[in-house]
Design an enzyme around this catalytic site. Structure first.
Site, PDB file in Angstrom:
ATOM      1  N   HIS A 161       0.814  -1.226   0.000  1.00 21.13           N
ATOM      2  CA  HIS A 161       0.000   0.000   0.000  1.00 21.13           C
ATOM      3  C   HIS A 161       0.846   1.274   0.000  1.00 21.13           C
ATOM      4  O   HIS A 161       0.298   2.370  -0.166  1.00 21.13           O
ATOM      5  CB  HIS A 161      -0.929   0.029   1.215  1.00 21.13           C
ATOM      6  CG  HIS A 161      -1.989  -1.019   1.194  1.00 21.13           C
ATOM      7  ND1 HIS A 161      -2.840  -1.210   0.132  1.00 21.13           N
ATOM      8  CD2 HIS A 161      -2.334  -1.968   2.129  1.00 21.13           C
ATOM      9  CE1 HIS A 161      -3.675  -2.211   0.403  1.00 21.13           C
ATOM     10  NE2 HIS A 161      -3.377  -2.687   1.593  1.00 21.13           N
TER      11      HIS A 161
ATOM     12  N   ASP B  69      -2.867 -10.496  -2.659  1.00 25.64           N
ATOM     13  CA  ASP B  69      -3.475 -10.044  -1.412  1.00 25.64           C
ATOM     14  C   ASP B  69      -4.948  -9.703  -1.639  1.00 25.64           C
ATOM     15  O   ASP B  69      -5.344  -9.292  -2.734  1.00 25.64           O
ATOM     16  CB  ASP B  69      -2.726  -8.797  -0.931  1.00 25.64           C
ATOM     17  CG  ASP B  69      -3.045  -8.406   0.491  1.00 25.64           C
ATOM     18  OD1 ASP B  69      -2.240  -8.707   1.376  1.00 25.64           O
ATOM     19  OD2 ASP B  69      -4.108  -7.782   0.712  1.00 25.64           O
TER      20      ASP B  69
ATOM     21  N   ASP C  42      -4.774 -12.982   3.184  1.00 23.55           N
ATOM     22  CA  ASP C  42      -6.019 -12.509   3.773  1.00 23.55           C
ATOM     23  C   ASP C  42      -7.225 -12.796   2.892  1.00 23.55           C
ATOM     24  O   ASP C  42      -8.334 -12.338   3.179  1.00 23.55           O
ATOM     25  CB  ASP C  42      -5.945 -11.020   4.125  1.00 23.55           C
ATOM     26  CG  ASP C  42      -5.298 -10.169   3.057  1.00 23.55           C
ATOM     27  OD1 ASP C  42      -4.927 -10.713   1.999  1.00 23.55           O
ATOM     28  OD2 ASP C  42      -5.169  -8.945   3.265  1.00 23.55           O
TER      29      ASP C  42
END
Length: 343
Positions: free
Chosen positions: A160, A196, A285
């Protein structure tokens, strides 16, 4: 497969983050890396090695120099300003405000160099950031020197973080740093495959106008999921990067059948692109029990991911990204790696 790991990650602990109007304990916690390390050991994946120290020149190849120079100063400046809790921003230079003048106050600089309230600092945060960066570069060197693959057990994660901003638990974009480092070592092209649950907005931003690093993201639809403001399918790159950015947004509740079809398409695009190396931003995740995500992959699916990536038959660097607060983070992460090893 060799794993690179640093215990300095543990200094980044007891953090807070701002989520939906509340300050809550950070989901990105030391136990994440420890669960993974324990699974690497129990499955006898291979040796666990410490990172070599690197200067910050590689970070400044993909991040603004002033941003990188700011990160080591945050905690001391925060304390000098009289604050005691975790350092977090509370104001951001959004539309209509000046974003071209760096303020002097640390509280304001935190907002200037971030896009959310999810990248806190405590006393040990910079050492953890630096060690995570060292882990990524050390693992990249193993691959560059002939290893089929290596695993950078990075914490904090990185995808990010953009060229001049942090957010979403990320400070230095380890996958982007490694991609540029491969290029600087002579690789003509590099692919970054981000699996992800959350879109790797920082990686996309860094390489969006470049054609020498292909970026592919499999993630939850940003219309409904963080980071919200990037990751749509029509974002294809610009200028020299046109056609080299590929997003696969999928709805909450996505299961293996749909997710694996996106992976197959992404892998086919990597083959067509013909990179010299692949970097996998490895977030797990996507797991059905992850506390902050809404995909429905099962533990039995993760070795299949590794096997499919192995089918690319390319030098591969795995860089740890997300996956939160459940013991299965170790099972699923190492499942990808053992699936790759057996593929």
């Amino acid at each position: 497969m060799k794993t690179i790991f640093s215990p300095l990650h543990a200094g980044h602990s007891d953090t807070l983050e701002l989520v939906a109007g509340e300050l809550v304990p950070g989901f990105e916690k030391p136990s994440r890396a420890e669960f993974i390390k324990a699974r690497v050991e129990s499955e006898r994946l291979g040796p666990i090695l410490p990172p070599e120290a690197h200067d910050l020149s590689a970070a400044k190849r993909v991040h603004a120099a002033d941003y990188i120079d700011f990160l080591p100063t945050v905690w001391s400046a925060w304390e000098a300003a009289g604050h005691s809790g975790p350092a977090l921003p509370f104001v951001w230079p959004t539309r209509g405000l000046r974003g071209d003048v760096r303020p002097h106050a640390t509280e304001a600089r935190l907002g200037f160099y971030s896009f959310d309230g999810g990248a806190p600092f405590v006393q040990g945060t910079w050492d953890a950031i630096k060690s995570s960066y060292d882990v990524a570069l050390t693992a990249a060197a193993l691959v560059n020197n002939g290893e089929r693959a290596a695993f950078a057990l990075c914490r904090p994660p990185g995808h990010h973080a953009g060229s001049a901003f942090m957010g979403g638990y990320c400070y230095i974009n380890n996958a982007a740093v490694a991609a540029q480092w491969f290029r600087d070592q002579g690789a003509a092209r590099v692919s970054i495959l981000d699996v992800d649950y959350h879109h790797g907005n920082g990686t996309q931003e860094i390489f969006y106008a470049r054609g020498d690093v292909q970026v592919l993201n499999l993630h939850c639809d940003p219309l409904t999921e963080y980071p919200f403001f990037l990751g749509h399918a029509d974002e294809r790159g610009q200028d020299a990067g046109e056609g080299f950015n590929h997003n696969y947004p999928m709805p909450a509740g996505t299961t293996w059948e749909r997710w694996s079809a996106a992976l197959d398409d992404a892998c086919a695009r990597i083959t067509d692109y013909g990179p010299d190396a692949v970097i996998v931003s490895l977030g797990v995740d996507t797991f059905e029990k992850d506390p902050i995500s809404e995909f429905k992959l099962k533990s039995s699916d993760y070795p299949l991911i590794g096997r499919r990536i192995a089918g690319l038959s390319l030098p591969t660097l795995f860089v740890m990204e997300g996956g939160y607060a459940v013991e299965e983070i170790g099972i699923n992460t190492v499942g990808v790696l053992t699936g790759f090893e057996g593929g």
